[in-house]
Every structure is written in structure tokens, then in C-alpha cells.
Design a protein around this motif. Sequence first.
Motif, mmCIF file in Angstrom:
data_model
loop_
_atom_site.group_PDB
_atom_site.id
_atom_site.type_symbol
_atom_site.label_atom_id
_atom_site.label_comp_id
_atom_site.label_asym_id
_atom_site.label_seq_id
_atom_site.Cartn_x
_atom_site.Cartn_y
_atom_site.Cartn_z
ATOM 1 N N VAL A 216 -6.768 -15.723 -11.922
ATOM 2 C CA VAL A 216 -6.625 -14.644 -10.931
ATOM 3 C C VAL A 216 -7.506 -14.901 -9.716
ATOM 4 N N ALA A 217 -8.774 -15.240 -9.965
ATOM 5 C CA ALA A 217 -9.700 -15.472 -8.856
ATOM 6 C C ALA A 217 -9.309 -16.709 -8.057
ATOM 7 N N ALA A 218 -8.943 -17.778 -8.741
ATOM 8 C CA ALA A 218 -8.599 -19.029 -8.051
ATOM 9 C C ALA A 218 -7.373 -18.848 -7.168
ATOM 10 N N GLU A 219 -6.366 -18.164 -7.686
ATOM 11 C CA GLU A 219 -5.153 -17.902 -6.895
ATOM 12 C C GLU A 219 -5.486 -17.066 -5.659
ATOM 13 N N GLN A 220 -6.256 -16.006 -5.860
ATOM 14 C CA GLN A 220 -6.590 -15.103 -4.756
ATOM 15 C C GLN A 220 -7.421 -15.807 -3.686
#
Length: 241
Positions: A216-220
Motif C-alpha cells: 500500500v505504501a509503496a504504491e502510494q
Amino acid sequence: MRAPRQTSSSETVTQKLVLERFAPEETFKTKVYAALKHAIINMDIYGTREPTWIDERQLSEKLGVSRTPVREAVAMLEQEGFVKSLPRRGIMVLKKTKNEVVEMIQAWAALESMAVRLAIQRATDPEIAELRTLFRAFGEAHRPSDHAAEYSSANLAFHQTLIGLSRSQLLVEMTDNLLLHVRGIRQMTIGRDDRASRSIVDHLNIIEALERRDTVAAEQLSRDHTLGLAAYVDQHADIFE
């Protein structure tokens, strides 16, 4: 009354086979197309305000082929929107308008965020760690903003490597068609308004999220980073003047 004809086992197997044609050998046209597309993608067409031209005769001589496969390859690239043939003038590599570039960067953001998701699933720890080596030379004594050209190369390598870590050939091909324009705009803007200093922080945050396998964090982080470039381009029309 005649009994139904019995189908032999060999006939039954043959009827169920799904056959595909053999792939044809690579032609001069496809070889020239691949070579020319690769060369165009690596051009810096936004580094000058003048149009960029390529010469059919020179292409033929450099590639060691007749003009026919060159013309066929150019026609394919023209259909894809890379070039435009102008009678009595030559072949012009096409630049995009500001709005078109913004849309391309937005598309890249979507594709790269998916690449990040796949990279977390498929890339090894050493492959992810290798991303850090791209920025190892930079620090307080070697600031990105003071070495914009060097940092620009590392920046582009980072984004292309991220796509590659997805192990998705389709994502690689789709981003290749955007690379000519997104690459050029990244090079033009990285030295402006101290963007390089902010860029390296974003990259290191993305790497940390990848290392944690935090999808989630990497995509965002990846998406926001690239959309930040889209917003910057949208606000600075002078880039295209």
C-alpha cells in the motif's frame, strides 16, 4: 441399418489438438523497426526547441539495408505516433503538447504503481536493495541539485528499473511507448526549483517501502511521486515554449 462409424483413438486425439502457426522469422522490417524505435526512445527531443529530424538515406546506410524496410519501419512508427513523414522535408520526431505530456505522465504513474505492486511479489531482496546503489554517490558532499545531469541519469535508471522488477513484459512495452516523452520531461525539470533534492527523498522512501514489502505504501509513494511531476508540468507551460 449401418452401425455408427467408430472413431479411432488416434483420430480423437488429433481432433482435439489446438495448433498454432510457427512464428515467422524476423524480417528486415521488424529489425529496422526495433533498432529505430530504440534509438528514438533514447533521443533527447525536449532538450532543444528545434524539431528533431531523421534522414531516411542515413538510416539505410547506417543499418546496412535498403530503403524499403526503412520506409516500412517508419510507417509503423508513424502509426504509433513517434514520427511524422513530411513530403520533401524528411521524417520528424514528434513532440507532444503540454496536455498530452501531462496525460502520459499520469499514465506512467498508474503503470509504475502496478509495477511496484508486482515487484513486491516477484523481486528478490538483493534486487530491491540494488536500487539503493543508484543513489549511493549522492549526499551532503555530492548534492543532487549540484550535479543535476548525473542525478537525472540515476533518476531515469530508477524508474526503468522499477518497471523491470515487475517481471511484466507488457508493462515494459507499454512504458517504452511513453518513455521518449516522459524521459525528456524528467530531464528538463529535474534541475529546476530544487526538484532533485526532493526527488531523491521520494526515491529512498519508495525503496524503504519496497524493502518492508509494504504494498500500500509503496504504491502510494510511487504514484504520488510521478503525479507530482505531472502537476509541475501542468503549472509550467514555459517548458514547451
